[in-house]
Design a protein around this motif. Structure first.
Motif, PDB file in Angstrom:
ATOM      1  N   ALA A 151      20.976  86.931  65.824  1.00  0.00           N
ATOM      2  CA  ALA A 151      21.663  86.513  64.600  1.00  0.00           C
ATOM      3  C   ALA A 151      23.128  86.225  64.908  1.00  0.00           C
ATOM      4  N   PRO A 152      23.715  85.190  64.287  1.00  0.00           N
ATOM      5  CA  PRO A 152      25.129  84.898  64.529  1.00  0.00           C
ATOM      6  C   PRO A 152      26.028  85.986  63.943  1.00  0.00           C
ATOM      7  N   LEU A 153      27.203  86.168  64.546  1.00  0.00           N
ATOM      8  CA  LEU A 153      28.169  87.121  64.014  1.00  0.00           C
ATOM      9  C   LEU A 153      28.627  86.681  62.636  1.00  0.00           C
ATOM     10  N   ARG A 154      28.819  87.639  61.751  1.00  0.00           N
ATOM     11  CA  ARG A 154      29.337  87.321  60.421  1.00  0.00           C
ATOM     12  C   ARG A 154      30.842  87.133  60.448  1.00  0.00           C
ATOM     13  N   SER A 155      31.491  87.711  61.470  1.00  0.00           N
ATOM     14  CA  SER A 155      32.924  87.495  61.712  1.00  0.00           C
ATOM     15  C   SER A 155      33.186  87.846  63.166  1.00  0.00           C
ATOM     16  N   PRO A 156      34.241  87.274  63.782  1.00  0.00           N
ATOM     17  CA  PRO A 156      34.527  87.588  65.195  1.00  0.00           C
ATOM     18  C   PRO A 156      34.779  89.069  65.441  1.00  0.00           C
ATOM     19  N   ASP A 157      35.283  89.777  64.423  1.00  0.00           N
ATOM     20  CA  ASP A 157      35.607  91.190  64.605  1.00  0.00           C
ATOM     21  C   ASP A 157      34.384  92.092  64.534  1.00  0.00           C
ATOM     22  N   GLU A 158      33.220  91.537  64.197  1.00  0.00           N
ATOM     23  CA  GLU A 158      32.022  92.355  64.070  1.00  0.00           C
ATOM     24  C   GLU A 158      31.639  93.004  65.400  1.00  0.00           C
ATOM     25  N   TYR A 159      32.005  92.358  66.503  1.00  0.00           N
ATOM     26  CA  TYR A 159      31.672  92.854  67.841  1.00  0.00           C
ATOM     27  C   TYR A 159      32.919  93.416  68.526  1.00  0.00           C
ATOM     28  N   GLN A 160      33.860  93.960  67.741  1.00  0.00           N
ATOM     29  CA  GLN A 160      35.042  94.630  68.262  1.00  0.00           C
ATOM     30  C   GLN A 160      35.155  96.003  67.614  1.00  0.00           C
ATOM     31  N   THR A 161      35.639  96.975  68.363  1.00  0.00           N
ATOM     32  CA  THR A 161      35.964  98.265  67.764  1.00  0.00           C
ATOM     33  C   THR A 161      37.273  98.137  66.992  1.00  0.00           C
ATOM     34  N   VAL A 162      37.500  99.050  66.035  1.00  0.00           N
ATOM     35  CA  VAL A 162      38.741  98.988  65.261  1.00  0.00           C
ATOM     36  C   VAL A 162      39.939  99.439  66.089  1.00  0.00           C
ATOM     37  N   PHE A 163      39.685 100.056  67.248  1.00  0.00           N
ATOM     38  CA  PHE A 163      40.786 100.493  68.114  1.00  0.00           C
ATOM     39  C   PHE A 163      40.912  99.632  69.370  1.00  0.00           C
ATOM     40  N   ALA A 164      40.273  98.458  69.397  1.00  0.00           N
ATOM     41  CA  ALA A 164      40.365  97.562  70.564  1.00  0.00           C
ATOM     42  C   ALA A 164      41.796  97.070  70.721  1.00  0.00           C
ATOM     43  N   ARG A 165      42.330  97.180  71.924  1.00  0.00           N
ATOM     44  CA  ARG A 165      43.723  96.799  72.165  1.00  0.00           C
ATOM     45  C   ARG A 165      43.897  95.883  73.380  1.00  0.00           C
ATOM     46  N   THR A 166      43.156  96.124  74.453  1.00  0.00           N
ATOM     47  CA  THR A 166      43.433  95.480  75.736  1.00  0.00           C
ATOM     48  C   THR A 166      42.334  94.482  76.072  1.00  0.00           C
ATOM     49  N   ASP A 167      42.672  93.183  76.109  1.00  0.00           N
ATOM     50  CA  ASP A 167      41.687  92.143  76.404  1.00  0.00           C
ATOM     51  C   ASP A 167      41.088  92.324  77.795  1.00  0.00           C
ATOM     52  N   GLY A 168      39.751  92.047  77.907  1.00  0.00           N
ATOM     53  CA  GLY A 168      39.175  92.060  79.240  1.00  0.00           C
ATOM     54  C   GLY A 168      37.677  92.218  79.322  1.00  0.00           C
ATOM     55  N   SER A 169      36.992  92.574  78.229  1.00  0.00           N
ATOM     56  CA  SER A 169      35.561  92.870  78.313  1.00  0.00           C
ATOM     57  C   SER A 169      34.703  91.649  78.019  1.00  0.00           C
ATOM     58  N   ALA A 170      33.540  91.612  78.686  1.00  0.00           N
ATOM     59  CA  ALA A 170      32.516  90.623  78.368  1.00  0.00           C
ATOM     60  C   ALA A 170      31.520  91.179  77.369  1.00  0.00           C
ATOM     61  N   ALA A 171      31.616  92.463  77.047  1.00  0.00           N
ATOM     62  CA  ALA A 171      30.729  93.105  76.073  1.00  0.00           C
ATOM     63  C   ALA A 171      31.491  94.260  75.446  1.00  0.00           C
ATOM     64  N   ALA A 172      31.108  94.616  74.226  1.00  0.00           N
ATOM     65  CA  ALA A 172      31.807  95.683  73.514  1.00  0.00           C
ATOM     66  C   ALA A 172      31.355  97.061  73.991  1.00  0.00           C
ATOM     67  N   PRO A 173      32.252  98.053  73.955  1.00  0.00           N
ATOM     68  CA  PRO A 173      31.842  99.452  74.156  1.00  0.00           C
ATOM     69  C   PRO A 173      31.209  99.934  72.855  1.00  0.00           C
ATOM     70  N   THR A 174      29.910  99.767  72.726  1.00  0.00           N
ATOM     71  CA  THR A 174      29.265  99.749  71.412  1.00  0.00           C
ATOM     72  C   THR A 174      29.234 101.099  70.698  1.00  0.00           C
ATOM     73  N   ALA A 175      29.343 102.207  71.395  1.00  0.00           N
ATOM     74  CA  ALA A 175      29.399 103.492  70.701  1.00  0.00           C
ATOM     75  C   ALA A 175      30.621 103.569  69.804  1.00  0.00           C
TER      76      ALA A 175
END
Length: 339
Positions: A151-175
């Motif tokens: 399914a497509p993301l409903r928003s770009p932030d859906e696959y980001q944690t609320v504390f994400a700060r440093t660019d660099g991942s190809a996948a989210a730390p999903t926990a």
């Protein structure tokens, strides 16, 4: 130990396509190793489950829009790139999909600069861009998603944690996807502290183990950092008899990498660099007392890591309980707290 020992059947209906709304309404399976007990809660109950003085260790990496579309020059054949690691401002290690992608092949990135495949390293390519791709990633790139999320993301932030700060991942730390600003505030009010690490997640994290002996699995390397401030918080937590609670397998790998070589009482040392730590059953954990994690793919190194922490039979039994109770699995699924 065999890879088959970490296999299980999961019907597709259990694979979550979107995170819970709100995020902290996701379900939480609490696995108590000492009591050999399982109980069910909601993620928002975490402040009442953990104890004052416990330390949550969060991975603050941020997913970059690392999927690029391109065409070969000349010819126009379609190409897809997935950026994995920046080697230099204009050079990246990438997975590249398309035909005839040899060293010297020129590519025109859609909404981006021209690039050249510089070298071939097995299934990977080193790509040199005519100018830094980082400056145009937000316009040219797309958020990479695991193949089981269709399914497509409903928003770009859906696959980001609320504390994400440093660019660099190809996948989210999903926990970490289960946390909300309100929950973090409630945790702080309950005396539960937080510290941050950075580990930039690579796609190999989710790859199934294809060899029969997991110890022969090619170790994936990821860049991570544990700074002095986090080390001080970890030492204080251990000295006060409270728990170091790793949020996600990425935080576990960072902490356990930093724990290697630490003297008794030090718990962990500051670390910055590449880790190739593969955690399998038999690993002696030095800096993790409890763990928050999602439900992982069969035959994956992530399932092996949580099995190393809690025991293979105990974990597979918990997974069967989760399915019987209708839990949602994988990146956008529900969570497990292992105490």
């Amino acid at each position: 130990m065999r890879t088959d020992d970490f296999d299980y059947e999961l019907p597709a209906a259990f694979i979550a396509q979107h995170p819970a709304q709100p995020r902290d309404s996701s379900r939480l399976l609490v696995l108590d190793r000492r009591a050999e007990a399982i109980r069910h809660a909601r993620f928002r109950d975490l402040p009442s489950i953990l104890a004052p003085g416990d330390l949550l260790v969060l991975n603050e990496t941020r997913v970059i829009p690392a999927r690029l579309h391109a065409r070969k020059v000349p010819g126009g054949g379609r190409v897809e790139l997935l950026l994995l690691r920046r080697i230099a401002p204009q050079r990246w290690e990438a997975m590249v999909g398309g035909r005839g992608l040899r060293a010297g092949t020129r590519l025109q990135i859609e909404r981006g600069p021209e690039a050249t495949i510089e070298s071939v390293q097995g299934s990977l390519r080193v790509v040199r861009f005519k100018q830094s791709i980082s400056a145009v990633l937000r316009e040219a790139g797309e958020t990479p998603l695991p193949p089981y999320i269709t399914a497509p993301l409903r928003s770009p932030d859906e696959y980001q944690t609320v504390f994400a700060r440093t660019d660099g991942s190809a996948a989210a730390p999903t926990a970490g996807l289960h946390f909300t600003p309100e929950l973090l505030r409630s945790l702080g009010e309950a005396g539960i502290r937080t510290a941050t690490v950075t580990l930039h997640v690579g796609l190999d994290t989710f790859a199934p183990v294809k060899v029969s002996d997991p110890r022969e699995h090619p170790i994936h390397r990821e860049w991570c950092r544990l700074d002095e401030e986090a080390v001080a918080a970890i030492r204080l937590t251990r000295e006060s008899g409270r728990r170091i609670v790793a949020v996600g397998t990425t935080s576990v790998r960072t902490l356990e990498t930093a724990a290697r070589g630490a003297a008794p009482g030090e718990v962990a040392l500051p670390f910055e660099g590449w880790t190739g730590l593969l955690i399998l059953p038999g690993h002696a954990f030095g800096a993790v007392d409890a763990m928050i994690t999602n439900f992982h793919l069969p035959r994956s190194t992530l399932l092996m890591l949580v099995s190393a922490f809690a025991g293979r039979e105990r974990i597979l039994k918990a997974y069967q309980t989760a399915m019987a109770e209708g839990y949602r699995f994988y990146s956008f699924g529900d969570a497990m707290l292992i105490l």
